[in-house]
Write a protein that holds these residues in place. Sequence first.
Motif, PDB file in Angstrom:
ATOM      1  N   ASN A  26      13.383   2.029   2.049  1.00 22.11           N
ATOM      2  CA  ASN A  26      12.279   2.828   1.537  1.00 22.11           C
ATOM      3  C   ASN A  26      12.235   4.212   2.175  1.00 22.11           C
ATOM      4  OD1 ASN A  26      10.468   1.211  -0.384  1.00 22.11           O
ATOM      5  ND2 ASN A  26      10.881  -0.263   1.246  1.00 22.11           N
TER       6      ASN A  26
ATOM      7  N   ASN B 276       1.437  -7.011  -0.838  1.00 21.93           N
ATOM      8  CA  ASN B 276       2.809  -7.400  -1.145  1.00 21.93           C
ATOM      9  C   ASN B 276       3.842  -6.382  -0.687  1.00 21.93           C
ATOM     10  OD1 ASN B 276       2.071  -9.825  -2.332  1.00 21.93           O
ATOM     11  ND2 ASN B 276       1.808  -8.899  -4.360  1.00 21.93           N
ATOM     12  N   ASP B 277       3.536  -5.092  -0.828  1.00 25.62           N
ATOM     13  CA  ASP B 277       4.535  -4.056  -0.546  1.00 25.62           C
ATOM     14  C   ASP B 277       3.870  -2.874   0.149  1.00 25.62           C
ATOM     15  OD1 ASP B 277       6.707  -2.393  -0.464  1.00 25.62           O
ATOM     16  OD2 ASP B 277       7.197  -2.549  -2.600  1.00 25.62           O
TER      17      ASP B 277
ATOM     18  N   ASP C 111       5.123  -0.711   2.111  1.00 28.79           N
ATOM     19  CA  ASP C 111       5.969   0.482   2.066  1.00 28.79           C
ATOM     20  C   ASP C 111       5.735   1.277   0.785  1.00 28.79           C
ATOM     21  OD1 ASP C 111       6.948  -0.393   4.444  1.00 28.79           O
ATOM     22  OD2 ASP C 111       9.058  -0.447   3.835  1.00 28.79           O
ATOM     23  N   ALA C 112       5.584   0.586  -0.338  1.00 28.95           N
ATOM     24  CA  ALA C 112       5.317   1.274  -1.602  1.00 28.95           C
ATOM     25  C   ALA C 112       3.973   1.987  -1.559  1.00 28.95           C
ATOM     26  CB  ALA C 112       5.355   0.280  -2.762  1.00 28.95           C
TER      27      ALA C 112
END
Length: 235
Positions: free
Chosen positions: A63, A184-185, A187-188
Amino acid sequence: MDNHLEHLPILSRGRHRNPKRGACFMELASYLAGERWSDHPACTHPLLAALARLVNDNVDDENRAALVPLVPSIIGLTGDDLRVDARIALRCATTALPVAAAERQLALAVSVLAAEEMLARLDGAPPGRLSEASRRALDEVPHAREQARRFSRAAKITEKGFRRYAAPNAVQLAVVGIVQACVNDPDALLRRLLEETIADCAAMLRGTPPTGDTLADLPTGPAGAAVTPEAPVRA
């Protein structure tokens, strides 16, 4: 830009002595801007640069590599207007507040109210104005919202204190809150936060259209401001 990505220093965590050893997000910005090699280049607003360093250091390698196309957009986004600091702090706090763990919600809610109070003061508006994004974020955490309002009514904040302590603290709290959130994410979400904050700053400093509704201030209930403890960012 895309044709030259393979020739750029590779993004990695922390500071780097020179481009051969890699680069963090802001070191790469200094490189592309033609400045002296530094993770604190003059080409970017200090608080925006602090957010970029924190995101760089808290995402995984895959990422982090995906952040490279964002680097040129941060170059030239700088200025002394305290509204920029307040917008950055507000974007960070409103993004993190709905997902942060309970023990971080009060500090983030206070950060939202502090940023809104500073923006209202700088705009010559009555205190208590909230953006729609702030209202929605605070409504997600009603207990922390009410605690933050009580805390904020009893505290005062100066422009110097906001720039030096409260705004950097909001950015730090937000990134840590997202990193440790049960999502869940993360980094996103960190990447989206950086993208949207860059867009906010571009809207203020260059007059380009904003991407979110944080810039739209709408009147709602009472709000206040408070000085929060200093949280260090990478020096």
